[in-house]
Scaffold this motif. Structure first.
Motif, PDB file in Angstrom:
ATOM      1  N   UNK A   1     -33.155  15.426   8.979  1.00 13.50           N
ATOM      2  CA  UNK A   1     -32.076  14.946   8.132  1.00 13.50           C
ATOM      3  C   UNK A   1     -30.763  15.433   8.718  1.00 13.50           C
ATOM      4  N   UNK A   2     -29.752  14.572   8.687  1.00  9.43           N
ATOM      5  CA  UNK A   2     -28.443  14.914   9.230  1.00  9.43           C
ATOM      6  C   UNK A   2     -27.387  14.692   8.166  1.00  9.43           C
ATOM      7  N   UNK A   3     -26.519  15.688   7.989  1.00 11.95           N
ATOM      8  CA  UNK A   3     -25.411  15.622   7.036  1.00 11.95           C
ATOM      9  C   UNK A   3     -24.102  15.628   7.819  1.00 11.95           C
ATOM     10  N   UNK A   4     -23.118  14.869   7.303  1.00 12.89           N
ATOM     11  CA  UNK A   4     -21.801  14.810   7.953  1.00 12.89           C
ATOM     12  C   UNK A   4     -20.674  15.063   6.964  1.00 12.89           C
ATOM     13  N   UNK A   5     -19.652  15.735   7.461  1.00 12.31           N
ATOM     14  CA  UNK A   5     -18.409  15.946   6.726  1.00 12.31           C
ATOM     15  C   UNK A   5     -17.244  15.630   7.657  1.00 12.31           C
ATOM     16  N   UNK A   6     -16.173  15.116   7.111  1.00 12.37           N
ATOM     17  CA  UNK A   6     -14.918  14.989   7.857  1.00 12.37           C
ATOM     18  C   UNK A   6     -14.144  16.266   7.599  1.00 12.37           C
ATOM     19  N   UNK A   7     -13.620  16.871   8.645  1.00 11.78           N
ATOM     20  CA  UNK A   7     -12.900  18.139   8.505  1.00 11.78           C
ATOM     21  C   UNK A   7     -11.618  18.115   9.317  1.00 11.78           C
TER      22      UNK A   7
ATOM     23  N   UNK B   1     -11.961  15.990  12.732  1.00 14.49           N
ATOM     24  CA  UNK B   1     -13.265  16.096  13.376  1.00 14.49           C
ATOM     25  C   UNK B   1     -14.348  15.628  12.410  1.00 14.49           C
ATOM     26  N   UNK B   2     -15.506  15.339  12.968  1.00 23.02           N
ATOM     27  CA  UNK B   2     -16.711  15.082  12.183  1.00 23.02           C
ATOM     28  C   UNK B   2     -17.618  16.286  12.420  1.00 23.02           C
ATOM     29  N   UNK B   3     -18.011  16.948  11.326  1.00 24.92           N
ATOM     30  CA  UNK B   3     -18.967  18.046  11.402  1.00 24.92           C
ATOM     31  C   UNK B   3     -20.343  17.454  11.112  1.00 24.92           C
ATOM     32  N   UNK B   4     -21.278  17.660  12.034  1.00 30.20           N
ATOM     33  CA  UNK B   4     -22.624  17.116  11.913  1.00 30.20           C
ATOM     34  C   UNK B   4     -23.610  18.282  11.877  1.00 30.20           C
ATOM     35  N   UNK B   5     -24.373  18.374  10.779  1.00 29.90           N
ATOM     36  CA  UNK B   5     -25.377  19.428  10.641  1.00 29.90           C
ATOM     37  C   UNK B   5     -26.736  18.758  10.495  1.00 29.90           C
TER      38      UNK B   5
ATOM     39  N   UNK C   1     -25.738  22.237  14.873  1.00 27.03           N
ATOM     40  CA  UNK C   1     -24.402  22.055  14.305  1.00 27.03           C
ATOM     41  C   UNK C   1     -23.526  21.518  15.420  1.00 27.03           C
ATOM     42  N   UNK C   2     -22.956  20.342  15.180  1.00 28.95           N
ATOM     43  CA  UNK C   2     -22.137  19.679  16.199  1.00 28.95           C
ATOM     44  C   UNK C   2     -20.815  19.275  15.592  1.00 28.95           C
ATOM     45  N   UNK C   3     -19.763  19.366  16.387  1.00 25.88           N
ATOM     46  CA  UNK C   3     -18.444  18.914  15.972  1.00 25.88           C
ATOM     47  C   UNK C   3     -17.960  17.878  16.972  1.00 25.88           C
TER      48      UNK C   3
ATOM     49  N   UNK D   1     -20.458  14.005   3.114  1.00 26.55           N
ATOM     50  CA  UNK D   1     -19.955  12.647   2.956  1.00 26.55           C
ATOM     51  C   UNK D   1     -21.001  11.609   3.291  1.00 26.55           C
ATOM     52  N   UNK D   2     -21.836  11.897   4.263  1.00 19.91           N
ATOM     53  CA  UNK D   2     -22.904  10.983   4.685  1.00 19.91           C
ATOM     54  C   UNK D   2     -24.173  11.779   4.939  1.00 19.91           C
ATOM     55  N   UNK D   3     -25.325  11.146   4.650  1.00 21.28           N
ATOM     56  CA  UNK D   3     -26.630  11.745   4.910  1.00 21.28           C
ATOM     57  C   UNK D   3     -27.487  10.699   5.607  1.00 21.28           C
TER      58      UNK D   3
END
Length: 165
Positions: free
Chosen positions: A121-127, A135-139, A150-152, A112-114
């Motif tokens: 580089x960090x990528x995010x998804x809402x899960x 939660x927000x998943x942050x890779x 990998x952070x939640x 969803x966001x980069x």
């Protein structure tokens, strides 16, 4: 066992399968359904890409939604699989210093966001891994292109992220 208890247990079991991503997206039958059927029923995909000779159509509800469905087609345009990809199982497949950006993209769909900062580089998804508790998943990826973290993070209930782009 009472009727209400049996109904409750069946609901819990069905919900567990759905949350685990075992239910096929859109009712498409692997080995039977075609690209034209998927396009007709689900509309235009939010993303189309090729990976390992397969065409993958994504139907993402992000960045504000919590689900991304991937429909994978074989070389003949027939559905090979169709399922929710933002699952606990796929998140657990991310391995620090081993999983690449492409592998992450194939596992979880388009983020969803980069963000880019200081060579990483960090990528995010809402899960919603259990169907609730957003939660927000942050890779994060290192300069080598491999997963470095990998952070939640629990998302505040009712808190939107509009305007953060």
């Amino acid at each position: 066992m009472g009727l209400s208890r049996r109904i409750f247990l069946r609901g819990v079991i069905a919900g567990s399968f759905a949350a685990a991503g075992c239910v096929s997206y859109g009712g498409f039958a692997p080995g039977v359904s075609t690209m034209s059927e998927v396009r007709s029923k689900s509309g235009r995909p939010t993303d189309v890409r090729l990976s390992s000779g397969e065409e993958i159509w994504e139907y993402a509800t992000g960045p504000e939604g919590y689900e991304t469905y991937a429909v994978v087609f074989d070389g003949n345009g027939v559905v090979r699989s169709a399922q929710q990809v933002l699952t606990e199982d796929n998140i657990h497949r991310l391995v620090r210093a081993k999983t690449t950006r492409e592998e992450t993209r194939n596992l979880l769909g388009r983020p969803g966001d980069v963000y880019e900062m200081n060579g990483s580089e960090t990528w995010e998804w809402r899960i919603k891994p259990l169907g609730f508790l957003p939660e927000i998943l942050v890779v994060s990826f290192g300069s080598d292109g491999l997963v470095s973290r990998v952070t939640r993070v629990m998302e505040s209930v009712g808190g939107g992220r509009r305007g953060r782009r």
